[in-house]
Design a protein around this motif. Structure first.
Motif, mmCIF file in Angstrom:
data_model
loop_
_atom_site.group_PDB
_atom_site.id
_atom_site.type_symbol
_atom_site.label_atom_id
_atom_site.label_comp_id
_atom_site.label_asym_id
_atom_site.label_seq_id
_atom_site.Cartn_x
_atom_site.Cartn_y
_atom_site.Cartn_z
ATOM 1 N N UNK A 223 10.220 -7.828 12.191
ATOM 2 C CA UNK A 223 9.150 -7.127 11.580
ATOM 3 C C UNK A 223 8.019 -6.689 12.265
ATOM 4 N N UNK A 224 7.714 -7.245 13.029
ATOM 5 C CA UNK A 224 7.007 -6.956 14.283
ATOM 6 C C UNK A 224 7.896 -5.716 15.113
ATOM 7 N N UNK A 225 8.938 -5.845 15.480
ATOM 8 C CA UNK A 225 9.254 -5.003 16.394
ATOM 9 C C UNK A 225 9.425 -3.416 15.312
ATOM 10 N N UNK B 248 7.507 -6.723 6.550
ATOM 11 C CA UNK B 248 7.245 -5.560 7.292
ATOM 12 C C UNK B 248 5.429 -5.753 6.599
ATOM 13 N N UNK B 249 4.983 -5.681 5.682
ATOM 14 C CA UNK B 249 3.975 -5.181 5.713
ATOM 15 C C UNK B 249 3.240 -5.989 5.505
ATOM 16 N N UNK B 250 3.146 -7.239 6.037
ATOM 17 C CA UNK B 250 2.091 -7.928 6.744
ATOM 18 C C UNK B 250 2.339 -7.690 8.356
ATOM 19 N N UNK C 265 -0.722 -6.108 10.467
ATOM 20 C CA UNK C 265 -1.866 -6.832 11.650
ATOM 21 C C UNK C 265 -1.971 -5.438 12.987
ATOM 22 N N UNK C 266 -1.243 -4.684 12.715
ATOM 23 C CA UNK C 266 -1.104 -3.857 14.046
ATOM 24 C C UNK C 266 -2.569 -2.711 13.328
ATOM 25 N N UNK D 246 5.648 3.025 20.933
ATOM 26 C CA UNK D 246 6.248 1.797 20.518
ATOM 27 C C UNK D 246 7.240 0.963 22.014
ATOM 28 N N UNK D 247 6.791 0.169 21.391
ATOM 29 C CA UNK D 247 7.248 -1.232 23.050
ATOM 30 C C UNK D 247 7.744 -2.407 22.758
ATOM 31 N N UNK D 248 7.591 -3.659 23.499
ATOM 32 C CA UNK D 248 8.313 -4.369 22.949
ATOM 33 C C UNK D 248 10.388 -4.132 23.252
ATOM 34 N N UNK D 249 10.191 -3.728 23.909
ATOM 35 C CA UNK D 249 12.366 -3.241 24.813
ATOM 36 C C UNK D 249 12.437 -4.543 24.856
ATOM 37 N N UNK D 250 13.761 -4.933 24.282
ATOM 38 C CA UNK D 250 14.571 -6.392 25.037
ATOM 39 C C UNK D 250 13.369 -7.311 23.884
ATOM 40 N N UNK D 251 13.109 -7.392 23.105
ATOM 41 C CA UNK D 251 12.550 -8.330 21.983
ATOM 42 C C UNK D 251 13.347 -9.195 21.484
ATOM 43 N N UNK D 252 13.409 -10.807 21.205
ATOM 44 C CA UNK D 252 14.320 -11.505 20.701
ATOM 45 C C UNK D 252 15.513 -12.124 21.108
#
Ligand SMILES: C[S@@+](CC[C@H](N)C(=O)[O-])C[C@H]1O[C@@H](n2cnc3c(N)ncnc32)[C@H](O)[C@@H]1O
Length: 216
Positions: free
Chosen positions: A37-39, A62-64, A68-69, A210-216
């Motif tokens: 959801x964050x991604x 995902x709504x949440x 948050x953003x 968008x960011x956070x590549x490789x998260x998880x």
């Protein structure tokens, strides 16, 4: 960013009930994880007053993450076709503008909400359940509904990647957006998931991408 005031439970139960009643509409065996959801929500821009639309909001995880953003003065709409999910979202998330409708009517729905465009569109629609012509129609609506430089994200699970319908959808993404990217995978999702992103051609500040590549 807005503070989180949300109920503790019920999302997963509502989701599982909906799967049992209508598996062909849900296209998933479980709700997205918070990491996914964050991604997916990472495409929400920091621009004050940004309009963000979610397609296939389901139980609301995902709504949440979008909330948050969401920047100050932002507007968040959620389009959902399943009646049970719509009732759940309205009950559990009174801050969300829930629209009970088909994502394929996105342009019309935005106009009815007094909006011409969205700055970001976040989807977890079950693309492989859509026939190819329908995939094209929904993606066209999405692209036409984005501001120039606006960004689209869509969650998909690794299990559907080999499917012909998914390969067709991936090709449509390439043909629709100026740039297409992949975020993830998120292994701690059931099943593991990826987020595809597409940006419409046009001006947009680099820091909004968008960011956070490789998260998880
Ligand atoms: C895979 S579930 C994702 C639910 C939730 N967003 C999550 O990530 O856990 C797909 C959601 O899309 C909804 N959906 C399917 N077809 C749709 C359509 N044409 N328009 C709007 N929502 C749709 C389903 O009812 C379901 O809630």
């Amino acid at each position: 960013m807005l503070s989180q005031t949300r109920p503790a439970g019920g999302d997963t139960l509502t989701f599982l009930r909906a799967i049992m009643r209508n598996p062909q509409q849900l296209g998933a065996i479980a709700p997205s994880s918070k990491a996914v959801a964050r991604l997916a929500a990472s495409v929400v821009p920091a621009t004050p007053g940004a309009v963000v639309v979610e397609l296939g909001a389901g139980g609301g995880v995902i709504s949440d993450a979008i909330r948050d953003r969401l920047p100050p003065g932002g507007r968040q709409l959620a389009v959902e076709v399943n009646e049970g999910m719509v009732s759940h979202l309205r009950r559990s998330r009174p801050w969300l503008e829930v629209i009970a409708a088909d994502a394929g009517d996105l342009g019309k729905l935005l106009r009815q909400a007094g909006l011409s465009h969205a700055d970001a569109i976040v989807s977890s629609l079950p693309w492989t359940l859509f026939e190819e012509a329908r995939q094209r129609r929904v993606l066209e609506e999405i692209s036409a509904s984005l501001v120039p430089g606006g960004t689209f994200s869509t969650v998909t699970t690794l299990t559907v990647l080999p499917l012909q319908r998914f390969r067709h959808f991936r090709g449509l993404m390439e043909g629709t957006f100026a740039t297409v990217g992949t975020l993830g995978p998120i292994w701690r999702n059931v099943p593991p998931a990826l987020v595809y992103t597409g940006a419409r051609a046009g001006e947009r500040p680099v820091e909004d991408l968008p960011g956070e590549p490789g998260a998880g």
